[in-house]
Design a protein around this motif. Structure first.
Motif, PDB file in Angstrom:
ATOM      1  N   ILE C 159      37.558  12.107  58.783  1.00 53.26           N
ATOM      2  CA  ILE C 159      36.220  11.043  58.852  1.00 53.26           C
ATOM      3  C   ILE C 159      35.227  10.663  60.556  1.00 53.26           C
ATOM      4  CG2 ILE C 159      35.191   9.274  57.621  1.00 53.26           C
ATOM      5  CD1 ILE C 159      36.701   9.761  54.974  1.00 53.26           C
ATOM      6  N   ALA C 160      36.078   9.898  61.505  1.00 52.54           N
ATOM      7  CA  ALA C 160      36.375   9.369  62.257  1.00 52.54           C
ATOM      8  C   ALA C 160      35.266  10.058  63.289  1.00 52.54           C
ATOM      9  CB  ALA C 160      37.352   8.711  62.662  1.00 52.54           C
ATOM     10  N   ASP C 163      32.050  11.244  61.495  1.00 53.68           N
ATOM     11  CA  ASP C 163      30.784   9.793  61.786  1.00 53.68           C
ATOM     12  C   ASP C 163      30.143   9.982  63.253  1.00 53.68           C
ATOM     13  OD1 ASP C 163      31.123   7.084  60.993  1.00 53.68           O
ATOM     14  OD2 ASP C 163      29.853   7.963  60.304  1.00 53.68           O
ATOM     15  N   LEU C 166      26.463  11.642  63.506  1.00 49.04           N
ATOM     16  CA  LEU C 166      25.419  10.978  62.941  1.00 49.04           C
ATOM     17  C   LEU C 166      25.489   9.327  63.188  1.00 49.04           C
ATOM     18  CD1 LEU C 166      27.242  10.301  59.125  1.00 49.04           C
ATOM     19  CD2 LEU C 166      25.484  11.956  59.489  1.00 49.04           C
ATOM     20  N   ILE C 167      26.204   8.677  64.124  1.00 51.60           N
ATOM     21  CA  ILE C 167      26.125   7.683  64.779  1.00 51.60           C
ATOM     22  C   ILE C 167      25.269   7.863  65.662  1.00 51.60           C
ATOM     23  CG2 ILE C 167      27.333   6.116  66.046  1.00 51.60           C
ATOM     24  CD1 ILE C 167      29.759   6.669  64.697  1.00 51.60           C
TER      25      ILE C 167
END
Lengths: 234, 215, 244
Positions: C159-160, C163, C166-167
């Motif tokens: 997930i990290a 992400d 996305l960030i």
């Protein structure tokens, strides 16, 4: 899955109704934050009004940590999480039920918090911004509760629950915070030029709302997939 | 008839600690088997292993026809575990707790009401929040949540804990009735004077091994 | 590799890699500080980039390896604690590399832009990546059985890593939406000896990463072996207790 979700959501909401912790402890905390922010910025309207959208979402995020922590504390206090695992209810349904209950609590909190911000920071909602405001709040909240529920169950089984949860959730929801602050800024018209005219218009907020919706769906999908495994290990 | 529980030299670990080091046990249908042994002997672990919550890494472990070394999740819906903790929600009432846990197993409202009645929780106590109850009353509520689910195998860890004489009688009646109705009961207890009359058979466990499956 | 056979963290292979890494680092210093010329536009500031860019590249590679290993662990067909071990080791090294990336980036930024920090997509994503993997390591440090820890960390690690785009996207959108496109300094063109310096640095960093991974991996294997041995002893002890 939906039957499970309904069962779990009903239980969690009944818990909240009976204990009223979110309403009478988390919500006041959120409003308190808004007041503290005013102290931090010397109650300077020139600073507070442009900052209002961001401050609102920070208050929501911190409240989310508390609400998620509380939700899973009730599960682990007397071994209920163990019993949930034993019940072999569909984990995706449990995730959905908890996320929905958390969503309703968070949305209620946001309504009151927004009222607080409007009053305390002297911000008004232009009629043209209402739909954007509601859409943004909903999409962002969905993303927040999905992440919160997933990491909540992960940290529930640990001894460092209170400190680990914010550290895990915070960075992951950063995109949501960025989008929500910008969309709210557009909806509320809080960014003004030197002449007082609104620099960021409502129409500029809609792309952000769209982005938030996509993110929210991604986070929910991740939660549905991963919750079962994390519940098992909690 | 197929035994309900069949363990043979089962080894189970909790994290890196071996809690069962060779448990061998057979429980037949409708039996009420008492598990006794000193603290730390593995009684709780054996119950949790039977419930499919503790992984069995060696040996044979079959419960209700399910091989626990292959798929321990499959057995969970069919057993009822009463652990040291009660598994209750403090801020829900007795009825709300029993109804919720009953509904997770598909129990009807009637079955929930019956469970409450059997455990003496129908009257004034029904609408009291669990947080206000005494330890004994909580234990009865917890047992009612198990009863409402009507499991084939009951796994009880110190069911009499915190109860007074009347409460214990009540529990004994409930368990006897359940066994008569076709359920099988495996329970751990320190209170031998109460437990031994209830049990149809006694099994001793020590340091993770079953030492004396007495008949 | 059989875990119980590991007695040292160094092997012949790692010694060779280590020597190559040292040579690479020396070469990097020589090229970076001496041989490559100062840039027309940035002057000597460009030398920070010889550290910063390879470090950044390795950072994302290291965390990428963590993410991929995590996926391989979660996928039933390739499930093995080896992948979890690799994921953990790579994440540890990755965190160090991220710190180096950010530090060199900030020093370069101070000299070039006049500020240590700029809220652009790359810097912000890297900073958040650092925080996420600090959280990952915190999770790794918790008491749990190897399988439980592996599964938890795998999910969080994946997930990290996922992400980050996305960030990056959100921050990029955010920063370019209002600001008029900033008129940056004249773009630096990299060619000749400068390009070679980059290449040398990159090779040096990769060698250092591999060397660190080999040692850290073997250390982890030794820890695992100790754990397993401890478990067997504990089982035997309990056995003896019962019989006695």
């Amino acid at each position: 899955m939906l039957r499970t979700a309904r069962l779990i959501a009903a239980k969690d909401l009944r818990l909240e109704l009976n204990s009223r912790v979110t309403a009478f402890q988390v919500l006041p905390f959120a409003v308190l934050l808004v007041v503290l922010f005013a102290f931090a910025f010397d109650a300077d309207a020139k600073v507070l009004i442009p900052a209002a959208p961001g401050l609102f979402w920070i208050a929501v995020l911190l409240s989310l940590f508390l609400a998620v922590g509380r939700m899973f504390m009730t599960e682990t206090a007397d071994g209920a999480l163990d019993a949930l695992r034993l019940s072999s209810l569909d984990p995706a349904g449990i995730f959905l039920g908890k996320a929905v209950a958390l969503l309703l609590e968070l949305l209620l909190l946001e309504v009151v918090l927004l009222a607080g911000v409007l009053v305390l920071y002297d911000v008004s909602v232009p009629a043209s911004g209402v739909v954007l405001l509601v859409t943004t709040a909903f999409a962002t909240s969905v993303g927040l509760v999905a992440t919160g529920t997933l990491y909540g169950v992960l940290s529930a089984g640990t001894t460092v629950r209170e400190t680990l949860l914010p550290l895990l959730i915070g960075p992951v929801v950063a995109p949501l915070l960025i989008g929500a602050s910008r969309a709210f800024e557009a909806a509320l018209g809080t960014r003004r030029g030197l002449d007082g005219s609104v620099v960021v218009k409502v129409s500029e907020g809609w792309p952000w709302a769209g982005l938030l919706t996509v993110f929210a769906l991604v986070y929910v999908a991740a939660g549905l997939l991963a919750f079962g495994a994390l519940l098992e290990d909690a | 008839m197929e035994p309900v529980v069949h363990f043979s030299e089962a080894v189970a670990v909790h994290g890196r600690f071996p809690v069962l080091t060779g448990a061998s046990l057979t429980v037949n249908p409708c039996e009420i088997v008492l598990l006794r042994g000193p603290n730390g002997a593995g009684k709780t672990s054996l119950l949790r292993a039977c419930a499919g919550l503790l992984p069995v890494v060696q040996g044979i472990a079959n419960v209700l026809g399910v091989d626990l070394t292959q798929d321990r999740k499959a057995v969970r819906a069919r057993v009822g575990l009463l652990s040291h903790a009660n598994g209750l929600y403090d801020d829900l009432t007795v009825t709300e707790n029993v109804r919720f846990w009953g509904q997770t197993a598909g129990a009807s409202d009637a079955e929930v009401k019956a469970a409450l009645a059997e455990l003496g929780l129908s009257g004034r106590l029904a609408t009291v929040k669990v947080v206000k109850l005494s330890a004994g009353q909580r234990r009865r509520t917890a047992l009612a949540t198990v009863l409402a689910r009507r499991p084939e195998l009951w796994l009880l860890d110190e069911p009499h804990a915190g109860l007074d004489g009347d409460g214990r009688d009540l529990i004994d009646d409930v368990l006897r009735r359940a066994a008569a109705a076709g359920a099988t009961i495996l329970f751990a207890s320190h209170e031998l004077d109460r437990a031994e009359p209830l049990a149809t058979r006694v099994v001793r466990i020590d340091a993770g091994r079953v030492v004396q499956p007495t008949c | 590799m059989n875990e119980s056979n590991v007695l040292h963290t160094g092997t012949r292979g790692s010694r060779i890699i280590g020597i190559l890494a040292l040579i690479g680092l020396a070469w990097m210093v020589v090229f970076g500080l001496l041989i490559s010329p100062p840039d027309e536009v940035q002057g000597d500031n460009v030398r920070y980039l010889y550290l910063h860019v390879p470090a950044a590249f390795l950072t994302f590679t290291a965390f990428g390896i963590t993410a991929v290993s995590s996926i391989l662990y979660l996928w039933k067909r390739t499930r093995s604690l080896t992948w979890d071990r690799i994921a953990g080791c790579s994440a540890e090294i990755g965190v160090v590399l991220t710190a180096v990336t950010l530090a060199t980036g900030m020093l370069w930024g101070k000299l070039s832009w006049g500020v240590y920090w700029r809220w652009d997509a790359l810097l912000t994503s890297t900073a958040l990546l650092l925080v996420m993997f600090i959280g990952y390591l915190a999770l790794r440090g918790l008491e749990a059985s190897p399988e439980v820890r592996a599964r938890r960390c795998a999910i969080v690690g994946i997930i990290a890593f996922l992400d980050v785009p996305l960030i990056h996207f959100s921050v990029n959108w955010w920063r370019t939406l209002h600001q008029p496109a900033s008129i940056g300094p004249r773009k630096t063109t990299f060619d000749g000896p400068m390009l070679l310096s980059f290449f040398v640095s990159l090779v040096a960093f990769v060698l250092v990463y591999i060397w660190l991974m080999m040692h850290r991996n073997r250390l982890a294997m030794m820890e695992q072996a100790m754990d397993d041995h401890g478990l067997q002893m504990a089982i035997a002890e309990r056995h003896a207790e019962a019989i006695a």
